[in-house]
Enzyme design. Structure first.
Site, short mmCIF file in Angstrom:
data_model
loop_
_atom_site.label_atom_id
_atom_site.label_comp_id
_atom_site.label_asym_id
_atom_site.label_seq_id
_atom_site.Cartn_x
_atom_site.Cartn_y
_atom_site.Cartn_z
N LYS A 177 1.33 -0.85 0.21
CA LYS A 177 0.18 -0.13 0.22
C LYS A 177 1.17 1.53 0.12
O LYS A 177 1.57 1.61 1.23
CB LYS A 177 -0.80 -0.34 1.09
CG LYS A 177 -2.01 1.14 1.83
CD LYS A 177 -2.24 0.82 2.62
CE LYS A 177 -3.38 1.52 3.52
NZ LYS A 177 -3.46 3.03 3.20
P1 FBP Z 1 -6.00 7.02 4.85
O1 FBP Z 1 -7.20 6.56 3.37
O2 FBP Z 1 -7.27 6.91 5.99
O3 FBP Z 1 -5.95 7.84 4.31
O4 FBP Z 1 -6.06 5.70 6.03
C1 FBP Z 1 -4.38 5.20 5.35
C2 FBP Z 1 -4.03 5.07 6.12
O5 FBP Z 1 -3.07 3.82 5.96
C3 FBP Z 1 -4.48 4.14 7.37
O6 FBP Z 1 -5.00 2.94 7.34
C4 FBP Z 1 -3.44 4.69 8.58
O7 FBP Z 1 -4.29 4.70 10.18
C5 FBP Z 1 -3.16 6.21 7.98
O8 FBP Z 1 -3.57 6.32 7.02
C6 FBP Z 1 -1.64 6.31 8.42
O9 FBP Z 1 -1.57 8.08 7.87
P2 FBP Z 1 -0.40 8.76 8.38
O10 FBP Z 1 0.70 7.42 8.46
O11 FBP Z 1 0.05 9.02 6.70
O12 FBP Z 1 -0.95 9.65 8.98
#
Ligand code: FBP
Length: 262
Positions: A177
């Site tokens: 991802k």
């Molecule tokens: P979103 O689709 O809300 O961006 O979530 C994806 C994700 O990877 C979540 O699993 C995780 O909580 C978050 O983003 C972490 O985002 P970051 O570390 O960039 O704040």
């Protein structure tokens, strides 16, 4: 990666992971736009939507809610995670083993790797244990590959995202991802670097519906197999509506403008 290891969290070769680890990663602030989403039950219900191929949660949420949904929802259990209260160099403590994930009924495990952080060495060693544990229990492996920290100048540049995707292949993830690198061309290069490891794009924060769906469509045209999205679904007033549109774009390759009219 092993052939078919991600089948349990994909449909027709496409993946739409609903991410709900935000209570740990960002805290209650992420539930403010749609307060009902502080209740994990709401997200488990959303995860029964046909568009969703797996729900990503942390151990505590799975323990409390998954027993009621194991027939209807595929579980992607995050094995590490960190709070926003932590202000040091990016790191993500392991809070669950692959063995316990299997006991809880997980179809796949999720693991964050912050390549470029001063903690990359320990994180890669922890990933090894998680990945091999997942193999022992026939669970898929999804890497949240988020380069950041002292070694990283721009965490969404095309070069960084290609490297992030490649880390997924090199370290044995079935699905990696990554953040959207800004263009379909750059996404295509990341997909090329990941080889047989499937690439899904991260959802990001809420934006214009059409622009969001356009990014998703472009990522899929570039070879990504789908997305892992949290806020861009659950922070909306009507999360089901965007899931309907995502289902059309991801699984039926409907044009984003048309998908919104469905
Ligand atoms: P979103 O689709 O809300 O961006 O979530 C994806 C994700 O990877 C979540 O699993 C995780 O909580 C978050 O983003 C972490 O985002 P970051 O570390 O960039 O704040």
């Amino acid at each position: 990666m092993l052939p078919h290891a991600d089948d349990a969290i994909s449909r027709d070769g496409k993946t739409l992971i609903l991410a709900y680890d935000h209570g740990l990663e960002h805290g209650p602030v992420d539930f403010e736009p749609n307060p009902s989403t502080a209740d994990p039950e709401r997200l488990f219900e959303l995860a029964t939507h046909d568009a969703v191929t797996a729900l990503a949660v942390q151990k505590g949420v799975a323990e409390a809610y998954y027993p009621d949904y194991e027939d209807d929802v595929n579980l992607l259990l995050k094995l590490n995670g960190t709070s926003n209260l932590w202000m040091g160099e990016p790191d993500s403590p392991v809070n669950c083993s692959a063995e316990y994930a299997a006991e809880l009924g997980a179809d796949a495990i999720g693991f964050t790797l912050y390549g470029g952080s001063n903690h990359e060495v320990e994180m890669a060693e922890e990933f090894r244990e998680a990945q091999e544990g997942a193999r022992d229990h026939d669970m898929g492996v999804v890497m949240w590959s988020y380069p950041r920290g002292q070694g990283v100048k721009n965490d969404t540049s095309p070069d960084t995202i290609s490297y992030a995707a490649r880390l997924g292949l090199e370290l044995g993830a079935d699905v990696v991802k990554v953040k959207y690198p800004g263009s379909a061309e750059a996404m295509g290069e990341a997909v090329r670097m990941a080889g047989p490891t499937k690439v899904v794009m991260s959802g990001g924060t809420m934006r214009d519906d059409k622009a969001f769906l356009r990014n998703v469509a472009d990522a899929i045209d570039a070879g990504a197999t789908g997305l892992a999205v949290g806020r861009n679904v659950f922070q909306r007033d009507d999360p089901e509506r965007i899931l309907d549109a995502l289902e059309a774009v991801v699984f039926q390759e409907v044009d984003p403008a048309e998908a919104l009219a469905i």
